[in-house]
Scaffold this active site. Structure first.
Site, PDB file in Angstrom:
ATOM      1  N   GLU A 161       0.885  -1.241  -0.214  1.00 22.07           N
ATOM      2  CA  GLU A 161       0.188   0.121   0.012  1.00 22.07           C
ATOM      3  C   GLU A 161       0.607   1.552  -0.326  1.00 22.07           C
ATOM      4  O   GLU A 161       0.262   2.108  -0.126  1.00 22.07           O
ATOM      5  CB  GLU A 161      -1.270  -0.220   0.965  1.00 22.07           C
ATOM      6  CG  GLU A 161      -1.968  -1.101   1.139  1.00 22.07           C
ATOM      7  CD  GLU A 161      -3.056  -1.286   0.123  1.00 22.07           C
ATOM      8  OE1 GLU A 161      -3.006  -0.095  -0.666  1.00 22.07           O
ATOM      9  OE2 GLU A 161      -3.985  -1.401   0.529  1.00 22.07           O
ATOM     10  N   HIS A 176      -3.152   2.755   8.379  1.00 22.37           N
ATOM     11  CA  HIS A 176      -4.236   1.742   7.297  1.00 22.37           C
ATOM     12  C   HIS A 176      -4.542   0.877   8.130  1.00 22.37           C
ATOM     13  O   HIS A 176      -4.012   0.268   8.102  1.00 22.37           O
ATOM     14  CB  HIS A 176      -4.030   1.926   6.048  1.00 22.37           C
ATOM     15  CG  HIS A 176      -4.531   1.206   5.138  1.00 22.37           C
ATOM     16  ND1 HIS A 176      -5.560   1.274   5.245  1.00 22.37           N
ATOM     17  CD2 HIS A 176      -3.862  -0.291   4.401  1.00 22.37           C
ATOM     18  CE1 HIS A 176      -6.549   0.018   4.618  1.00 22.37           C
ATOM     19  NE2 HIS A 176      -5.080  -0.040   4.109  1.00 22.37           N
ATOM     20  N   HIS A 181      -7.770  -2.555   8.671  1.00 20.86           N
ATOM     21  CA  HIS A 181      -8.842  -3.482   8.277  1.00 20.86           C
ATOM     22  C   HIS A 181      -9.978  -3.437   9.416  1.00 20.86           C
ATOM     23  O   HIS A 181     -10.565  -4.457   9.128  1.00 20.86           O
ATOM     24  CB  HIS A 181      -8.376  -4.212   7.465  1.00 20.86           C
ATOM     25  CG  HIS A 181      -7.551  -4.594   6.721  1.00 20.86           C
ATOM     26  ND1 HIS A 181      -7.399  -5.714   5.581  1.00 20.86           N
ATOM     27  CD2 HIS A 181      -6.781  -3.646   5.898  1.00 20.86           C
ATOM     28  CE1 HIS A 181      -6.479  -5.237   4.950  1.00 20.86           C
ATOM     29  NE2 HIS A 181      -6.510  -3.830   4.231  1.00 20.86           N
ATOM     30  N   TYR A 199     -20.395  13.177  18.129  1.00 24.36           N
ATOM     31  CA  TYR A 199     -20.547  14.782  16.751  1.00 24.36           C
ATOM     32  C   TYR A 199     -18.300  14.737  16.977  1.00 24.36           C
ATOM     33  O   TYR A 199     -17.493  15.280  16.554  1.00 24.36           O
ATOM     34  CB  TYR A 199     -19.870  15.989  18.329  1.00 24.36           C
ATOM     35  CG  TYR A 199     -19.869  15.139  19.265  1.00 24.36           C
ATOM     36  CD1 TYR A 199     -18.254  15.513  19.436  1.00 24.36           C
ATOM     37  CD2 TYR A 199     -19.958  14.640  19.949  1.00 24.36           C
ATOM     38  CE1 TYR A 199     -17.728  15.301  21.225  1.00 24.36           C
ATOM     39  CE2 TYR A 199     -20.409  14.490  21.877  1.00 24.36           C
ATOM     40  CZ  TYR A 199     -18.797  14.470  21.775  1.00 24.36           C
ATOM     41  OH  TYR A 199     -19.066  14.533  23.018  1.00 24.36           O
ATOM     42  N   HIS A 234     -12.780  -2.534   1.949  1.00 28.18           N
ATOM     43  CA  HIS A 234     -11.505  -2.790   2.142  1.00 28.18           C
ATOM     44  C   HIS A 234     -10.991  -1.981   4.068  1.00 28.18           C
ATOM     45  O   HIS A 234     -10.758  -3.669   4.556  1.00 28.18           O
ATOM     46  CB  HIS A 234     -10.668  -2.177   1.711  1.00 28.18           C
ATOM     47  CG  HIS A 234      -9.081  -2.210   1.211  1.00 28.18           C
ATOM     48  ND1 HIS A 234      -8.511  -1.787   0.360  1.00 28.18           N
ATOM     49  CD2 HIS A 234      -7.955  -1.864   2.175  1.00 28.18           C
ATOM     50  CE1 HIS A 234      -7.212  -1.733   0.311  1.00 28.18           C
ATOM     51  NE2 HIS A 234      -7.319  -2.393   1.968  1.00 28.18           N
ATOM     52  N   TYR A 249     -10.962  25.327  21.517  1.00 25.32           N
ATOM     53  CA  TYR A 249      -9.912  24.670  22.576  1.00 25.32           C
ATOM     54  C   TYR A 249      -8.408  24.638  22.273  1.00 25.32           C
ATOM     55  O   TYR A 249      -7.283  23.390  23.106  1.00 25.32           O
ATOM     56  CB  TYR A 249     -10.697  23.100  23.055  1.00 25.32           C
ATOM     57  CG  TYR A 249     -11.722  23.366  24.254  1.00 25.32           C
ATOM     58  CD1 TYR A 249     -12.232  23.772  24.799  1.00 25.32           C
ATOM     59  CD2 TYR A 249     -13.369  23.089  23.783  1.00 25.32           C
ATOM     60  CE1 TYR A 249     -12.846  24.338  25.678  1.00 25.32           C
ATOM     61  CE2 TYR A 249     -14.129  23.255  24.676  1.00 25.32           C
ATOM     62  CZ  TYR A 249     -14.398  23.911  25.282  1.00 25.32           C
ATOM     63  OH  TYR A 249     -14.983  23.733  26.141  1.00 25.32           O
TER      64      TYR A 249
END
Length: 226
Positions: free
Chosen positions: A80, A98, A100, A119, A160, A215
């Site tokens: 990847e 990344h 799965h 949120y 994916h 903040y």
């Protein structure tokens, strides 16, 4: 390379390995799936392909330059790599995670955007998009991801998994964990028979983003802290 630069690379590799092991320990990946990277100057440290994270050591340090040419190590970088390099070329990211993750991957098969049931979506920039499917490791996948990441710090990859980035590995990882949690909440709520989860509006998410800026917390795991 100076001693200072060498030490920075060594410490960075330790952080990459620790983050990769954390993804496995917390169930965000299975086996050698998923990958982690960290940019230090013109070097991108990245987990190698097909090596169990608990077997990685200092001697397995793997790094490439921004064009993908290998500059450190002998192990092949993750398949990847194009995805990671695309993030670094098009954002101010210093770290990419990344995974799965189960719930996020499940949601990626159902919708084109993650429904904003909490949120926490604000810490990712707003409603999280799902990048259209393309085979792993391809330029097409990287291009789809970049479109989904526009004005966001995380997205899903259809069928994916997840991609998040940040100024540090802790930040990128926290965004991954929040995204997986957000997907889990929506799946849980939407499974209740006869009920439909209430969703936050874009205006409501925008209010949270502004509050986080006040903040100084946006992008630092602040969406879950008050």
């Amino acid at each position: 390379m100076s001693d200072r630069e060498h030490d920075a690379i060594a410490r960075g590799w330790e952080a990459v390995v620790a983050a990769a092991r954390r993804t496995a320990a917390e169930g965000l990946v299975v086996g050698t799936s998923g990958n982690v990277s960290l940019r230090i100057g013109d070097t991108v440290l990245v987990t190698p392909s097909a090596v169990a994270y608990d077997q990685l050591g200092p001697e397995d340090l793997t790094g490439v330059d921004p064009e993908g040419n290998q500059t450190f190590g002998t192990l092949a970088p993750t398949s990847e790599l194009p995805l990671h390099l695309a993030v670094y070329r098009n954002t101010d990211a210093k770290a990419v995670v990344h995974t799965h993750a189960v719930h996020a991957t499940a949601v990626s098969t159902l919708v084109t955007e993650v429904p904003p049931v909490h949120y926490a979506a604000a810490m990712l920039g707003g409603t999280v998009r799902v990048a259209p499917y393309a085979r792993y490791g391809t330029p097409e996948l990287a291009a789809n991801m970049l479109t989904a990441l526009r004005d966001r710090t995380g997205c899903l990859l259809a069928n994916h998994g997840t991609v998040t980035y940040g100024a540090t590995l802790d930040e990128a990882y926290d965004r991954t964990a929040q995204l997986e949690w957000l997907c889990h909440v929506w799946l849980t709520a939407s499974a209740v028979p006869g009920r439909t989860p209430a969703l936050l509006s874009e205006d409501q998410l925008g209010e949270v983003r502004e509050a986080l800026k006040g903040y100084g917390q946006q992008g630092r795991g602040g969406a879950g802290r008050r």
